[in-house]
Design an enzyme around this catalytic site. Structure first.
Site, PDB file in Angstrom:
ATOM      1  N   LYS A 126       0.870  -1.189   0.000  1.00 41.39           N
ATOM      2  CA  LYS A 126       0.000   0.000   0.000  1.00 41.39           C
ATOM      3  C   LYS A 126       0.891   1.218   0.000  1.00 41.39           C
ATOM      4  O   LYS A 126       2.018   1.166   0.499  1.00 41.39           O
ATOM      5  CB  LYS A 126      -0.872   0.020   1.262  1.00 41.39           C
ATOM      6  CG  LYS A 126      -2.137   0.812   1.109  1.00 41.39           C
ATOM      7  CD  LYS A 126      -3.246  -0.053   0.588  1.00 41.39           C
ATOM      8  CE  LYS A 126      -4.476   0.746   0.251  1.00 41.39           C
ATOM      9  NZ  LYS A 126      -5.619  -0.155  -0.024  1.00 41.39           N
ATOM     10  N   ASP A 166      -7.014   4.235  -4.378  1.00 36.98           N
ATOM     11  CA  ASP A 166      -7.656   4.095  -3.070  1.00 36.98           C
ATOM     12  C   ASP A 166      -8.280   5.481  -2.830  1.00 36.98           C
ATOM     13  O   ASP A 166      -8.504   6.216  -3.805  1.00 36.98           O
ATOM     14  CB  ASP A 166      -6.630   3.708  -1.986  1.00 36.98           C
ATOM     15  CG  ASP A 166      -7.279   3.193  -0.704  1.00 36.98           C
ATOM     16  OD1 ASP A 166      -7.645   2.016  -0.638  1.00 36.98           O
ATOM     17  OD2 ASP A 166      -7.433   3.991   0.258  1.00 36.98           O
TER      18      ASP A 166
HETATM   19  N1  GLU Z   1      -7.445   0.149  -2.744  1.00 35.44           N
HETATM   20  C1  GLU Z   1      -8.188  -1.027  -3.053  1.00 35.44           C
HETATM   21  C2  GLU Z   1      -8.183  -1.955  -1.848  1.00 35.44           C
HETATM   22  O1  GLU Z   1      -8.218  -1.491  -0.728  1.00 35.44           O
HETATM   23  C3  GLU Z   1      -7.772  -1.689  -4.363  1.00 35.44           C
HETATM   24  C4  GLU Z   1      -6.329  -2.060  -4.496  1.00 35.44           C
HETATM   25  C5  GLU Z   1      -5.928  -2.549  -5.879  1.00 35.44           C
HETATM   26  O2  GLU Z   1      -6.773  -2.599  -6.774  1.00 35.44           O
HETATM   27  O3  GLU Z   1      -4.753  -2.862  -6.023  1.00 35.44           O
HETATM   28  O4  GLU Z   1      -8.188  -3.162  -1.941  1.00 35.44           O
END
Ligand code: GLU
Length: 446
Positions: A126, A166
């Site tokens: 992340k 996100d």
């Molecule tokens: N931010 C999204 C999550 O919390 C998607 C992450 C992604 O698609 O890599 O899973």
């Protein structure tokens, strides 16, 4: 058992003393995983959980950029590369003033288990920045994204680490980030997901998290011979996840009566229909307006500074952000007859709130299971990029539906308690853990 959990958490707290959100996410997992480790000593001996709470790598960097007044601005950028045992690091980027290391470590930690649950070969990561996109011009957003990628590019790649969106990062930001990566590296690869469909993006990616969380709720309701048809639904948030939650709820015949943003929530007892939803999408995605404008347009109530949990409902989707639903909110929901809570956001319910749901034995799904549809379709986007093909809407949507069904099945397998109650939190934690842990065992002490 409690003593073992306490001892483990003390160790993690000592090492990460100023990271409350990360410690909260670890605690939620430790409480269900540590008893499982006692029954499966091979994981305990190899210190798998101790290794999983330590990121493989944390990158922290300066992001300088010029605003429209030609003044220098400085933000902080991050990428937490948490675990690559089952695939390249995968997870979104968050741009929000609250972003710090604790928040990104909690998100990266949850992402490892979530990605494992999808069944696709994705590790967990992340990233993001304390940059606040609110009120910024398109030019400022572009300059910030270009500066951010000018550092990040050296740490990511289609087989290394694949970021996505996100909070605060949508298709506009992914476009600017992708353009800068391509310009620096001189190659067109699937380094990001959530791309536009004309340049490598997947159909259904925008819809995926919202559709997925509703599919998951439908599977939960089915265990009690219930459906969404005719149910009253409360949704928080009004971004991508909330919008497509409403869309899928409408398809399933439910009535959605709330949406919210950081200023408060709207309550529309008549229900948000397709036309009103189209208005919300334009308002939020194009005009970047506030949800209170909905109340002005459709003549319903706006509750400033409040959350929608005191509105009577059958099903609730906390789809805004972490810790948006506390113990008192949970009691109100249960007291008002809510039978199902499925999280579209990451860690929206506090540990005390989760306790209220599980004590009352209502259907409760943690985000790492119920909101995995977004990253699942990101995984499908990676597959399509590697194959250099694009699947159509029906193909992607049916794969998403199957993945959500499978996650539900895993939660039932690992989470069903002696009295038959399905503890989805326990099921998601153990189900997500096992696959990563087995890969870590096979790969040695790395
Ligand atoms: N931010 C999204 C999550 O919390 C998607 C992450 C992604 O698609 O890599 O899973």
């Amino acid at each position: 058992m409690d003593a073992l959990v306490k001892e483990f958490l003390e160790k993690v707290t000592l090492r990460n003393p100023h990271e409350p959100e990360f410690l909260q996410a670890v605690q939620e997992v430790a409480e269900t995983i540590i008893p499982y480790l006692e029954e499966n000593p091979k994981y305990k001996k190899a210190k798998i959980l101790d290794r999983m709470v330590e990121p493989e790598r944390v990158l922290m960097f300066r992001v300088p950029w010029l605003n429209d007044r030609n003044e220098v601005e400085v933000n902080r950028g991050f990428r937490v590369q948490m675990n690559s045992a089952i695939g390249p690091y995968k997870g979104g980027l968050r741009f929000h003033p609250s972003v710090n290391l604790s928040i990104l470590k909690f998100l990266a930690f949850e992402q490892v288990l979530k990605n494992s649950l999808t069944g696709l070969p994705m590790g967990g990561g992340k990233g993001g920045s304390d940059f606040d996109p609110k009120g910024k011009s398109d030019g400022e957003i572009m300059k910030f994204c270009q500066s951010f990628m000018t550092e990040l590019y050296r740490h990511v790649g289609a087989d290394i680490d694949v970021p996505a969106g996100d909070i605060g990062v949508g298709s506009r930001e992914v476009g600017f980030l992708f353009g800068q990566y391509k310009r620096i590296k001189g190659e067109f690869t699937g380094v990001l997901t959530g791309k536009g469909t004309s340049w490598g993006g997947s159909l259904i990616r925008p819809e995926a998290t919202g559709y997925g969380v509703v599919y998951f709720a439908e599977d939960m309701l089915q265990t009690r011979a219930e459906t969404l048809a005719g149910k009253t639904v409360v949704v928080s948030g009004s971004g991508n996840v909330a919008q497509y939650t409403v869309e899928r709820c409408l398809q399933a015949g439910a009535k959605v009566v709330t949406l919210s943003d950081s200023e408060g929530f709207i309550y529309d007892p008549a229900g948000i229909d397709a036309e009103k939803l189209a208005y919300v999408m334009t308002l939020k995605n194009e005009q970047r307006g506030r949800i209170r404008e909905y109340a002005e347009k459709y003549g319903c109530e706006f509750f400033a500074g409040q959350k929608p949990w005191n509105i009577k409902c059958d099903v609730a989707f906390p789809n805004a952000t972490q810790n948006e639903l506390d113990e008192e909110d949970a009691r109100t929901l249960v007291g008002n007859g809510c039978i199902c809570v499925a999280e579209g956001a990451n860690m929206p319910s506090t540990p005390e709130a989760i306790h209220v749901f599980t004590e009352a034995k209502i259907l409760y799904a943690p985000g790492k299971a119920s909101n995995a549809g977004g990253v699942a379709v990101s995984g499908l986007e990676m597959s399509q990029n590697s194959l250099r093909i694009s699947w159509n809407r029906e193909e992607v949507n049916s794969k998403l539906r199957e993945i959500m069904k499978d996650i539900h099945r895993i939660c039932v397998e690992y989470g069903t308690e002696a009295d038959g109650y399905i503890n989805y939190e326990k099921g998601a934690n153990i189900g997500g853990f096992v696959k990563v842990a087995d890969a870590m065992l096979a790969q040695g002490i790395v």
